[in-house]
Design a protein around this motif. Structure first.
Motif, short mmCIF file in Angstrom:
data_model
loop_
_atom_site.label_atom_id
_atom_site.label_comp_id
_atom_site.label_asym_id
_atom_site.label_seq_id
_atom_site.Cartn_x
_atom_site.Cartn_y
_atom_site.Cartn_z
N GLY A 85 0.80 -1.21 0.00
CA GLY A 85 0.00 0.00 0.00
C GLY A 85 0.84 1.26 0.00
O GLY A 85 2.05 1.25 0.15
N LEU A 86 0.14 2.38 -0.16
CA LEU A 86 0.82 3.67 -0.17
C LEU A 86 1.14 4.16 1.23
O LEU A 86 2.11 4.89 1.43
N CYS A 87 0.35 3.77 2.21
CA CYS A 87 0.56 4.30 3.55
C CYS A 87 1.76 3.66 4.24
O CYS A 87 2.62 4.36 4.77
N HIS A 88 1.80 2.35 4.26
CA HIS A 88 2.93 1.67 4.90
C HIS A 88 3.35 0.46 4.08
O HIS A 88 3.42 -0.66 4.56
N GLY A 89 3.67 0.73 2.81
CA GLY A 89 4.15 -0.31 1.92
C GLY A 89 5.25 0.21 1.01
O GLY A 89 5.57 1.41 0.99
N ILE A 90 5.83 -0.68 0.24
CA ILE A 90 6.93 -0.32 -0.66
C ILE A 90 6.51 0.72 -1.70
O ILE A 90 7.27 1.65 -1.98
N PRO A 91 5.32 0.62 -2.33
CA PRO A 91 4.95 1.64 -3.32
C PRO A 91 4.92 3.06 -2.75
O PRO A 91 5.33 4.00 -3.42
N GLY A 92 4.41 3.23 -1.53
CA GLY A 92 4.41 4.56 -0.94
C GLY A 92 5.81 5.12 -0.79
O GLY A 92 6.06 6.31 -1.06
N ASN A 93 6.75 4.27 -0.40
CA ASN A 93 8.13 4.72 -0.30
C ASN A 93 8.74 4.95 -1.68
O ASN A 93 9.56 5.86 -1.87
N GLY A 94 8.33 4.14 -2.65
CA GLY A 94 8.82 4.34 -4.01
C GLY A 94 8.41 5.68 -4.58
O GLY A 94 9.17 6.34 -5.28
N PHE A 95 7.18 6.11 -4.28
CA PHE A 95 6.73 7.41 -4.75
C PHE A 95 7.54 8.53 -4.15
O PHE A 95 7.80 9.55 -4.79
N ALA A 96 7.97 8.38 -2.88
CA ALA A 96 8.82 9.40 -2.27
C ALA A 96 10.15 9.50 -3.01
O ALA A 96 10.67 10.60 -3.24
#
Length: 394
Positions: free
Chosen positions: A309-320
């Motif tokens: 997920g975006l909140c506490h997952g790899i994709p959310g960190n990838g977007f950062a």
């Protein structure tokens, strides 16, 4: 996949080069993941954990050239949003949690379909919902459930409908309320101070970082809130930066000495957007360097075990990481996170709280554009994205 500290995998990826066959892998993930999403059921309606998150993905695919039939995707999004709005908690009025998110997405869909009369109806409906946001208890200012959450809906429709004047009056009143509340609660050297459930959170979802980032995206409304409002936001941001751990991460709340969380809702991830916004506004190198330092923390500790997920997952960190583009290094890093998430999907999806929601699990690994932060990656011109769309030189 070596696990460090029980929360993230050890990052041994080579960021000097992009991952092999990244484009084919991402495009295949878009296709397969969309099928999975459309077959999933949701008990909630919100963008954060419910059916509106699927509608967001459909709209993003339709407007990024990755859906074979964009009008059909928009119509399907509208159908799902009707059901989602009915399932939303009527007490919630934010972009991520509540009816405002559903209505804002409807406005976007109608805009794409050139149904401008229906688009205007949605804007009027948002104006009505704004009355609920301004009537929230004084302390409700954060992004997930509070005033800044409704301002997120304002920012989304302004961006997607390309009209910075939309909902000007309610936006100005909400910004004034957020500034007034922060001033009234100011203490211990904090020019603006906010709590949620009697705790001072610092991150992007419930905390000061998310509130400040939202306010900085509304400079006209901030100016109307008082001659010193913008300065109060900037000096509060500097105070927040001083709370960093030696590692470069940010505590989840004031006084918390545990250096554990590196994700959108808590920690360094949410600070990347804030530091970049400060850098853009002040045109200095200091805040850009801070953003890169937060990004370095995300790169080292951001391969999270808890779902996609975006909140506490790899994709959310990838977007950062992607927000730190342009630059080959950060683009390579973002692509590595994307491909890692795809290649380990079967292992990570069961770890999620809600496996097919946008923020708590799996929708986001098929999402092609920077989501819900109301900004495109700096310098991208809108065409540099993480998952699935062709990376172009802009």
């Amino acid at each position: 996949m070596d696990v460090e500290d029980g929360r993230h995998f050890r990052n041994v990826m080579d960021d000097n080069h992009p991952p092999a066959d990244w484009e084919a892998k991402l495009l295949r993930a878009i296709t397969d993941g969309t099928v999975d999403l459309l077959q999933a059921s949701h008990s909630k309606g919100s963008v954060y954990t419910g059916a509106a998150g699927v509608a967001y993905v459909l709209l993003d695919l339709a407007t990024s050239g990755l859906h074979e039939d964009p009008p059909a995707a928009c119509r399907e999004a509208l159908r799902r949003l009707e059901e989602a709005e009915a399932a939303c908690d009527p007490r919630r009025v934010t972009l991520l949690e509540g009816q405002a998110g559903c209505v804002a997405l409807k406005a976007w869909a109608h805009n794409v379909l050139e149904q401008h009369a229906l688009e205007e109806q949605c804007i009027r409906r948002l104006s009505q919902l704004a009355d609920r946001a301004t009537a929230l208890p004084d302390g409700e200012c954060e992004v997930l459930y509070g005033r800044c959450g409704f301002l997120g809906a304002v920012l989304l429709v302004r961006q997607r409908l390309e009209d910075p004047r939309l909902l000007a009056a309610p936006a100005a009143e909400l910004v004034r309320q957020v500034i007034t509340t922060g001033q009234r609660q100011a203490r211990d050297g904090w020019p603006l101070y906010y709590e949620w459930h009697e705790k001072c959170y610092l991150g992007a979802a419930h905390g000061i970082a998310g509130i400040l980032h939202t306010l900085l995206q509304l400079p006209a409304e901030l100016a109307l809130a008082g001659s010193d409002a913008a300065n109060l936001v900037r000096t509060t941001a500097e105070k927040l930066m001083d709370c960093r751990f030696r590692s470069g991460n940010l505590p989840s709340s004031l006084g918390n000495s545990k250096d554990r969380l590196v994700q959108f809702c808590h920690g360094a991830t949410g600070m990347v957007s804030l530091a970049l916004r400060l850098s853009t506004d002040s045109k200095d190198s200091h805040h850009k360097e801070l953003a890169q330092q937060f990004g370095q923390t995300v790169w080292i500790r951001g391969l999270l075990r808890k779902g996609l997920g975006l909140c506490h997952g790899i994709p959310g960190n990838g977007f950062a990481l992607l927000k730190l583009h342009p630059g080959e290094l950060w683009l390579n890093r973002a692509l590595h996170f994307a491909v890692f998430a795809i290649e380990h999907k079967d292992d990570l999806l069961p770890e999620a709280d809600r496996p097919y929601s946008l923020f708590e699990a799996g929708d986001s690994h098929v999402l092609p554009d920077q989501p819900l932060l109301h900004e495109k990656p700096p310098g991208s011109g809108g065409c540099c994205v993480l998952l699935g769309r062709r990376i172009e030189s802009c």
